[in-house]
Motif scaffolding. Sequence first.
Motif, PDB file in Angstrom:
ATOM      1  N   PHE A 103       0.793  -1.229   0.000  1.00 24.21           N
ATOM      2  CA  PHE A 103       0.000   0.000   0.000  1.00 24.21           C
ATOM      3  C   PHE A 103       0.828   1.285   0.000  1.00 24.21           C
ATOM      4  CE2 PHE A 103      -2.747  -3.137   2.237  1.00 24.21           C
ATOM      5  CZ  PHE A 103      -3.724  -3.235   1.262  1.00 24.21           C
ATOM      6  N   SER A 142      -7.777   5.604   7.182  1.00 28.09           N
ATOM      7  CA  SER A 142      -7.010   5.278   5.974  1.00 28.09           C
ATOM      8  C   SER A 142      -7.158   3.807   5.620  1.00 28.09           C
ATOM      9  CB  SER A 142      -5.529   5.605   6.190  1.00 28.09           C
ATOM     10  OG  SER A 142      -5.343   6.964   6.418  1.00 28.09           O
ATOM     11  N   LEU A 146      -8.877   2.136   2.261  1.00 31.01           N
ATOM     12  CA  LEU A 146      -8.192   1.145   1.434  1.00 31.01           C
ATOM     13  C   LEU A 146      -9.038  -0.106   1.245  1.00 31.01           C
ATOM     14  CD1 LEU A 146      -4.507   1.353   2.663  1.00 31.01           C
ATOM     15  CD2 LEU A 146      -5.363   1.875   0.378  1.00 31.01           C
ATOM     16  N   THR A 149     -11.696   0.714  -1.345  1.00 32.47           N
ATOM     17  CA  THR A 149     -11.230   0.923  -2.714  1.00 32.47           C
ATOM     18  C   THR A 149     -10.533  -0.297  -3.306  1.00 32.47           C
ATOM     19  OG1 THR A 149      -9.173   1.925  -1.924  1.00 32.47           O
ATOM     20  CG2 THR A 149     -11.000   3.403  -2.425  1.00 32.47           C
ATOM     21  N   ASN A 150      -9.977  -1.173  -2.472  1.00 31.18           N
ATOM     22  CA  ASN A 150      -9.210  -2.311  -2.984  1.00 31.18           C
ATOM     23  C   ASN A 150      -9.951  -3.630  -2.919  1.00 31.18           C
ATOM     24  OD1 ASN A 150      -6.948  -0.786  -3.613  1.00 31.18           O
ATOM     25  ND2 ASN A 150      -6.151  -0.929  -1.544  1.00 31.18           N
TER      26      ASN A 150
END
Length: 166
Positions: A103, A142, A146, A149-150
Amino acid sequence: QTQPPETEPTKEPQPDGGDQVRIAQVLLNGAIVLTLGLLLLILLLILRRKHILKKRQRILNQENVREAVAWSFADSVRTLEHMGIHRGNGSLDALVRPLGDRFGSELAEQFEAASRINARALFSGKPMTEPEREMVHGFRSSVLRLLQTNSNRLTRLWMKYIQCRF
């Protein structure tokens, strides 16, 4: 001599279409019950999600900064496990490199800082500050971004409504 006269059994009047209409009515009733059951299940999932998220938010924003930091960091590590970064029984420092590789170095640095703050929250007697809480909450945010979005759509739905991660 005294036998009653034989009577023919009376037939119930059947609606037009006979048995086909009855089968259609049974199927329609079954579909209605199934639809209502699914709607009830969806409503229960939504209510469960709201309850869990409200409880988690209450824990993360409690007055005791030390406990809030520990819970927030633990939630972040659990979320990382959902993304394939497994801690196992080892040290949290072992996760810095896989996080950086997957990441980026910025998240790895945030993880290191949050890990140090978490260690202070768990093992130090020094008072925790509000900026430390905000830093760990920022790291948690955060990680949740992630995750959103991932992951693919099905995984996001699973994480959102069944796991209640975000």
